[in-house]
Design an enzyme around this catalytic site. Structure first.
Site, PDB file in Angstrom:
ATOM      1  N   ASP A   1      -4.091   8.196   7.152  1.00  0.00           N
ATOM      2  CA  ASP A   1      -5.002   7.282   7.843  1.00  0.00           C
ATOM      3  C   ASP A   1      -4.215   6.493   8.884  1.00  0.00           C
ATOM      4  OD1 ASP A   1      -3.845   5.069   6.619  1.00  0.00           O
ATOM      5  OD2 ASP A   1      -5.610   4.534   5.421  1.00  0.00           O
TER       6      ASP A   1
ATOM      7  N   HIS B   1      -0.986   4.929   7.160  1.00  0.00           N
ATOM      8  CA  HIS B   1      -0.288   5.473   5.989  1.00  0.00           C
ATOM      9  C   HIS B   1       0.002   6.961   6.110  1.00  0.00           C
ATOM     10  CE1 HIS B   1      -2.480   1.853   4.781  1.00  0.00           C
ATOM     11  NE2 HIS B   1      -1.378   1.588   4.106  1.00  0.00           N
TER      12      HIS B   1
ATOM     13  N   SER C   1       0.804  -1.234   0.000  1.00  0.00           N
ATOM     14  CA  SER C   1       0.000   0.000   0.000  1.00  0.00           C
ATOM     15  C   SER C   1       0.835   1.281   0.000  1.00  0.00           C
ATOM     16  CB  SER C   1      -0.912   0.016   1.227  1.00  0.00           C
ATOM     17  OG  SER C   1      -0.140  -0.067   2.404  1.00  0.00           O
TER      18      SER C   1
END
Ligand SMILES: *[C@@H]1O[C@H](CO)[C@@H](O)[C@H](O)[C@H]1NC(C)=O
Ligand SMILES: *[C@@H]1O[C@H](CO)[C@@H](O)[C@H](O)[C@H]1NC(C)=O
Ligand SMILES: *[C@@H]1O[C@H](CO)[C@@H](O)[C@H](O)[C@H]1NC(C)=O
Ligand SMILES: *[C@@H]1O[C@H](CO)[C@@H](O)[C@H](O)[C@H]1NC(C)=O
Length: 369
Positions: free
Chosen positions: A334, A337, A42
Site C-alpha cells: 500500500d 508499506h 505498522s
C-alpha cells in the site's frame, strides 16, 4: 487423527523429559529456546490495533490486507507476512500473534506489542495507538506473569536470552508533516530527534533492567520517497521525494547509530543489531528489476498519484482504490508499506546478512549466542 495426536504427545514427552526444558503451563521447550519480543509500529504490528479503539486509518483488518498468505485479514499492513513472521520462522518459533489477541498465552515464544501508527513519543496519535511506553507497560505485566508462572529463575533465563525487536520512530516524524500542532513546532529538528531517541533509550534501559540483553533496531526507511509522501509533494515537483521527511529520517538514523555504541559500553552485556532499512528499500525503489520486482515507486493498492492515497481496501475516508494484478511485481503493497516479497528479502538479509545490512551482529548470531 489419533495417531497424529499420539505422536504429538510422545514428542512433547520427549522434549519435556529427555531434553532439559522450560515449561509454561503444558508447553515445554528446550533450554536453548529463545523468545522474541516485538515493539513498534505498522511495520511489525501483527494486529494489535484490531483490539483497540481507533480508526480504520490505523487498521488493516479488511480485504485485501493479508490475503497472500493468511486468506483472511489479520491486521498486518501488507499483503501477507511481515518481518517478525519471517524472523520467528528462521528462529524456529511459532508465528507470534498480537499480544492483545484473546487467548494468546504462548508467551514462552515471546509476544508482539506493536501498534499501527505508534511512535516513541506519547503525543504521537495519542489515544489512537498503543504508544511505546504503553507497550512497555504491557511487557512489564507479562514479565510479572512469567515470574509467577515459571518461577524467578526460569523467567530470568527466558528474559535474559530473549531478543527484543524494535521498529519505532517513523510515526513521530509523520505526524509533523503539514501539521501546526506537532511538538516539532516547539523544538528544532535535532532536539525533536533527541526526544524520540531519548524515549527509545529509556525503554531499552527498562528492558535491560528486567534482564534483556539482545536488541534489534530497524532503521527508518526512505519514507519521503514512499508513494504516500511522494503524493504530498507540491505539484510541479513531479517525481520528487518529500525532502522535509527525508531530512528527519536521516537525522534519526544517524542519531540512532551514535547512541547504540554508547549504550553498549554503558550497559554491560548488551548486544545489538541495527538493520539498514533505508539502503535496502532505496535500492529496490530505484532498481526494482535488479531484485525481482517491476515497480518500485507505485504501490500495488491505493489510489491517485503513485497510488499514494491510503485508500487500500476502501474502508477509510477515500473509498475508491485500485489493486494491482500481481503483488509480487511491487516493492510497495500500500502507500506506506512494503509487500510481503520485499519484507521477506529484508528478513533474510537481516537474519544472516553482512554487518552493513545488519550489524554489528546479525539476527542469527543474536539468536544463537
Ligand atoms: C471509542 O472511541 C469513540 C470515539 O472516539 C468514543 O466515543 C468511545 O467512547 C470510545 N470507546 C471506548 C471503549 O473507549
Ligand atoms: C493551523 O491549524 C488550524 C486548525 O487546523 C488552521 O485553522 C490554521 O489555518 C493552521 N495554521 C497554519 C499557519 O497552517
Ligand atoms: C520523551 O518524550 C517526551 C515527549 O513525549 C518528553 O517530554 C520526555 O522528556 C522524553 N523523555 C526522554 C527520556 O527523553
Ligand atoms: C552491503 O555490502 C555488499 C557488499 O559487501 C553490497 O553488495 C550491498 O549492497 C551492501 N548492502 C547495503 C544495504 O549497504
Amino acid at each position: 487423527m489419533m495417531s497424529l495426536r499420539f505422536h504429538f504427545y510422545i514428542l512433547v514427552l520427549y522434549i519435556c523429559i529427555i531434553i532439559p526444558t522450560q515449561c509454561l503451563g503444558n508447553i515445554c521447550l528446550p533450554k536453548e529456546h529463545i523468545a522474541l519480543f516485538i515493539f513498534g509500529d505498522s511495520i511489525v504490528d501483527a494486529g494489535n490495533n484490531n483490539y483497540i479503539n481507533t480508526t480504520t486509518d490505523l487498521q488493516a483488518n479488511f480485504w485485501p490486507y493479508g490475503e497472500t498468505v493468511f486468506k483472511y485479514s489479520t491486521g498486518r499492513v501488507s499483503d501477507g507476512r511481515i518481518i517478525p513472521d519471517f524472523i520467528a520462522e528462521y528462529a524456529k518459533l511459532q508465528l507470534i500473534p498480537p499480544y492483545l489477541h484473546p487467548g494468546y498465552e504462548r508467551y514462552i515464544d515471546g509476544a508482539n506489542f506493536a501498534s499501527i501508527g505508534a511512535g516513541a513519543l506519547d503525543e504521537t496519535r495519542q489515544g489512537l495507538v498503543i504508544s511505546l511506553n504503553a507497550q512497555l507497560n504491557y511487557f512489564n505485566n507479562l514479565e510479572t506473569l512469567l515470574r509467577q508462572e515459571l518461577g524467578e529463575k526460569k523467567a530470568k533465563v527466558l528474559l535474559d536470552r530473549a531478543v527484543y525487536f524494535f521498529s519505532i520512530g517513523s510515526n513521530d516524524f509523520f505526524v509533523t508533516i503539514n501539521s501546526n500542532t506537532s511538538l516539532l513546532q516547539s523544538y528544532s529538528k535535532e532536539e525533536y530527534v533527541n526526544l524520540v531517541i531519548g524515549n527509545l533509550t529509556n525503554v531499552i534501559k527498562e528492558i535491560y533492567k528486567k534482564g534483556g540483553r539482545k536488541f534489534v533496531f530497524l532503521g527508518l526507511g526512505p519514507w519521503g520517497c514512499s508513494p504516500l509522501f511522494k503524493a504530498l509533494v507540491k505539484p510541479g515537483n513531479t517525481g520528487a521525494c518529500l525532502e522535509e521527511l527525508t531530512t528527519l529520517v536521516k537525522l534519526h538514523n544517524k542519531a540512532l547509530s551514535e547512541v547504540l555504541p554508547k549504550l553498549e559500553s554503558e550497559l554491560k552485556g548488551l548486544k545489538y543489531s541495527t538493520a539498514d532499512f533505508y539502503t535496502f528499500l532505496s535500492e529496490r525503489i530505484n532498481n526494482p528489476s535488479k531484485y525481482g520486482f517491476t515497480e518500485g515507486k507505485i504501490a500495488c493498492c491505493g489510489t491517485g498519484p503513485y497510488r499514494g492515497t491510503p485508500s487500500c481496501g476502501g474502508k477509510r475516508s477515500v473509498k475508491e482504490y485500485e489493486l494491482c494484478e500481481n503483488v509480487n511485481d511491487y516493492v510497495y503493497f500500500d502507500s506506506g508499506h512494503p509487500s510481503e516479497k520485499a519484507y521477506q528479502q529484508f528478513a533474510e538479509l537481516i537474519w544472516s546478512g553482512t554487518p552493513n545490512v545488519s550489524g554489528p551482529y546479525n539476527l542469527k548470531t543474536l539468536f544463537e549466542h
